[in-house]
Write an enzyme that holds these catalytic residues in place. Structure first.
Site, PDB file in Angstrom:
ATOM      1  N   SER A 288       0.818  -1.212   0.000  1.00  0.00           N
ATOM      2  CA  SER A 288       0.000   0.000   0.000  1.00  0.00           C
ATOM      3  C   SER A 288       0.852   1.262   0.000  1.00  0.00           C
ATOM      4  O   SER A 288       2.028   1.237   0.353  1.00  0.00           O
ATOM      5  CB  SER A 288      -0.932   0.081   1.219  1.00  0.00           C
ATOM      6  N   VAL A 362       6.187 -13.720  11.319  1.00  0.00           N
ATOM      7  CA  VAL A 362       6.051 -15.114  10.906  1.00  0.00           C
ATOM      8  C   VAL A 362       7.435 -15.736  10.831  1.00  0.00           C
ATOM      9  O   VAL A 362       8.340 -15.189  10.198  1.00  0.00           O
ATOM     10  CB  VAL A 362       5.364 -15.214   9.523  1.00  0.00           C
TER      11      VAL A 362
END
Length: 830
Positions: A288, A362
């Protein structure tokens, strides 16, 4: 000949009728199909009566198809919102809940079993059930409003027309419940592809490379300057150049293949390939842009927010645009169509937008498993298990079970043929409280930056960059989501899980997350770039899957050229297609390659010399530059990586980060082509070869005539529908492919799959908007294809031309602006 046919058919009337039937069949089927579609058109006008309603509601759809919902109370407002969304997006909502719960096989067949197994391994449904079924919630009102919203959705299922997709698939939807909504909300917070592929591929390349450094392929921002959110805003003093210790680090890490781990690496390739081939009808967030302009830098004298989140292109699109108002509440927002609260919104008091933070929350661990136990430190612990069967289309069930270690679920258990050490997935979401529904509810009700910040600070995952502006002239940026702290280890690759030495031992406190409030320079820019190059408490310099700095640097470069900016100028920037790296790159190329050997090679150089760095449909330079970029990258790395790894590398942001450094570093050993024994190639040798290969590629893939080497003849954008793969009728549902401005890592970031030579954009701005508090009712937006996913709706694909052409439309906010609208639907209590 015609006479012979007439004589033939007169003698055989049955064959004549059969021939007529065959010739008219396509036309007949066409009218039958569209007649059926028309029967399933949503009812946008009239009256809806329900005993679930407690006040009247008016839903006016404006000329763009945006619903404006005004109700007498919250219960009726959310009922109407659920019904209205279902009219436009019920099949998308069907897919959303099935993705979140791992239930795609039941409607698409057994080819989706691996996808469902993976989705269930993410424990989205498990954590959603635990969250939704808590005895006490932070904000009980949020859950009441979710229930009222779902009542509206389910009322639609019971009384209105279902779209044609349900008929084609032969399915009947069940009522929606809380777990359906929350499972998908959690799914959208997991950008699994980047972390799993990047960590796995780093480990693979570290094992396989000989005389090369894997860290060069995965540099993140090791060699970048002027590219961090906190330190590099427009008008802020630039940082010093990257220090030489990075080069020393690179030299020390050059290694030979690690033979002891070859079997593990072979199996890791299966993991990366498996993740890359998953069939997901809806992709999670991609990236974005966002920027804020304070009153001192805006022509209107008000604070301005500009935001365009990037998500995989789809039909229908990611966001549902709607205005909702009831006593004490109003927001114009962008919703996930299965959630009643907007993720992005504005009203007369404040506006907020978001981008992905891209911090590394992660990690992957190689586990040591013995039966039902896993090794952790010096001892052994019991695996826990999550069980949830997969249902086939015929109603029969396939047992599903996944083991869970202290790090997380074992994501390799269901990969066919995987025989290496099991790999577990650590994701912050599994280890932290993550009350996303409560957060979204409270964000929508917040009245100030302090309240919005307080609400969003409860997010455990995903990491997000929030941008904020308000009517009082305040602008602010702040990061949400938690930064894990590892005991030790390199989080860029798969970690050893059995020793306990690489475990997450804590998180940076939310209060210490990066933040900027009302900076003196009056502008704040974010574009998924590195958040800071300074240490965070207990962590050090944060790691992340940072997207390339090109967009950020382009935005900073533009916004520091003027003291004051108008709404129109800021909106135009969202359509910017200039490659910020191109001037530096082309200067190097044209210095190294003075001439070419072939006519096409000469044409390549000629076009590059006169290109203005923009990506518009008629541009020759865009086509030549992007192909040259790809060919150079291929000639640089294919010999070290091989075709399979090279294609996988193209699925993560690191290739772009690495390429920027390779081009600037003529001493990299990667420039030497291992396929040419006895010859050591230089950077200039590869660039010269790439010029000639680019000419050949364009001749073979675009046109033999260089005058037709234009961006529109190479590059398209497409909004694919989940049923677009069906034979004969599938193409009816897809929108595109269509020529468009835009490209990879430009502000108008419409990305394609470079390493796979697929020039169709698969992800890009999922909406664009500019909110100017000095000219509030002139604020503007774009929605890629429109609000409706119903093929029978007059709003199906109605905004695609505006999006392709970069045309913003005015956001209709006030009742005076909306007027009578195009359609009016009234809701009233029974």
């Amino acid at each position: 000949m015609l006479d012979k046919v007439k004589k033939f058919t007169r003698k055989r009337p049955f064959l004549s009728l059969f021939l007529i039937f065959i010739l008219t069949l396509p036309v007949t089927l066409h009218f039958l199909f569209w007649g059926l579609v028309a029967l399933k058109a949503p009812n946008y006008q009239g009256e809806i009566v329900s005993d679930k309603l407690t006040s009247k509601v008016t839903v006016i759809r404006d000329e763009a198809g945006i619903p404006h919902i005004v109700a007498g109370d919250a219960k009726s407002a959310y009922f109407a919102l659920g019904y209205t969304m279902a009219q436009d997006r019920i099949f998308q909502m069907e897919l959303q809940r099935r993705i979140g719960k791992g239930e795609l096989t039941e409607i698409f067949g057994e080819k989706l079993i691996p996808t469902d197994q993976f989705l269930k391994s993410l424990l989205l449904k498990k954590t959603a059930e635990e969250y939704a079924n808590q005895k006490e919630h932070i904000y009980p009102e949020a859950w009441n409003q979710l229930d009222w919203f779902l009542e509206g959705v389910n009322h639609f299922l019971s009384e209105d027309n279902l779209p044609i997709e349900y008929t084609i698939l032969g399915i009947k939807p069940k009522p929606f419940d809380r777990v359906d909504a929350i499972s998908f909300l959690f799914y959208m917070g997991f950008s699994f592809a980047e972390g799993i592929k990047s960590d796995s591929l780093y480990t693979i390349m570290e094992s396989e490379l000989k005389g090369r450094s894997a860290s060069e392929l995965f540099p993140r921002y090791d060699f970048e300057t002027n590219a961090t959110i906190l330190e590099t805003q427009p008008g802020v003093q630039r940082l010093a150049k990257a220090k030489d210790f990075y080069l020393e680090k690179q030299r020390k890490e050059i290694s030979s293949p690690n033979r002891s781990k070859i079997q593990d690496v072979t199996n890791l390739k299966q993991l990366v390939s498996f993740v890359g081939q998953l069939q997901l009808p809806i992709e999670p967030l991609e990236g974005s842009n966002s920027w804020l302009v304070g009153p001192s830098r805006s022509e209107s004298g008000g604070a301005v927010l500009a935001n365009d989140p990037h998500i995989a292109l789809s039909n229908p699109g990611a966001w549902y645009e709607a205005y909702i108002e009831y006593p004490g509440y109003e927001n114009y927002g962008y919703f996930l169509s299965i959630i009643p609260f907007p993720l992005i919104a504005h009203n007369r008091e404040k506006a907020w937008g978001l981008t992905m933070l891209e911090q590394d929350d992660v990690n992957l661990y190689l586990e040591t498993i013995d039966g039902s136990k896993f090794k952790s430190g010096t001892g052994w612990k019991d695996l826990t298990y999550y069980r949830d069967p997969i249902r086939r289309k015929d109603g029969t069930e396939i047992p599903f079970e996944v083991g869970i270690t202290n790090h997380g679920p074992l994501i390799t258990e269901h990969i066919t043929g995987f025989k290496g050490r099991p790999v577990s997935l650590y994701w912050a979401h599994h280890h932290l409280q993550n009350p996303l529904l409560d957060v979204l509810f409270q964000m929508g009700k917040s009245k100030s930056f302090t309240e919005l910040d307080s609400a969003s600070s409860m997010i455990g995952a995903p990491g997000l960059n929030f941008s904020y502006a308000d009517k009082n002239g305040n602008i602010a940026y702040y990061a949400v989501g938690r930064f894990p702290i590892l005991k030790s280890g390199n989080s860029r690759k798969i970690l050893e899980g059995s020793t306990g030495e690489n475990d997450v031992i804590g998180y940076v406190p939310a209060k210490n997350n990066p933040k900027i409030i009302n900076p003196k320079n009056g502008i704040i820019v974010t574009a998924n770039n590195q958040v800071t190059n300074k240490a965070l408490p207990g962590l050090g310099k944060p790691e992340g899957n940072w997207q390339p700095p090109d967009r950020f640097q382009r935005l900073v470069g533009i916004l520091e050229t003027k003291e004051k900016w108008s709404l129109e100028e800021l909106a135009a920037i969202q359509n910017d297609t200039v490659s910020s790296f191109a001037p530096e790159y082309l200067d190097l190329i044209l210095s190294a390659v003075k001439d070419a050997k072939t006519p096409n090679g000469k044409k390549v150089l000629g076009i590059l010399k006169t290109w203005n760095f923009e990506h518009f449909p008629e541009s020759q330079g865009a086509a030549v530059y992007d192909v040259f970029f790809y060919i150079t990258l291929r000639e640089l790395l294919i010999d070290e990586m091989g075709t399979a790894n090279f294609e996988l590398y193209g699925d993560i942001a690191e290739y772009w980060n690495a390429y920027r450094h390779f081009v600037r570093n003529p001493d990299s050993t990667f420039w030497d082509d291992l396929r040419t024994e006895g010859i050591t190639e230089s950077r200039d040798d590869i660039l010269k070869r790439a010029v000639e290969e680019t000419g050949r590629y364009l001749e073979n893939h675009v046109s033999a005539s260089p005058s037709l080497w234009t961006w529109k003849n190479l590059y398209k954008i497409k909004h694919p529908h989940p049923l677009g793969v069906l034979p004969v009728i599938g193409g009816i549902f897809d929108i595109g492919p269509l020529p468009s401005a835009g490209g990879a890592e430009v502000v108008n970031n419409l990305k394609y799959k470079l390493m796979k030579e697929d020039w169709t954009a698969f992800a890009g701005p999922s909406k664009r908007r500019v909110i100017d508090y000095g000219r509030f009712e002139e604020s503007v937006t774009q929605l890629p294809i429109g609000n409706s996913g119903n093929l029978a709706s007059p709003f199906y694909g109605n905004l695609v031309e505006e999006y392709i052409n970069g045309v913003h439309r005015k956001i209709l906010y006030s009742k005076e602006q909306v007027g009578e609208g195009r359609f009016r639907l009234e809701f009233r209590p029974r």
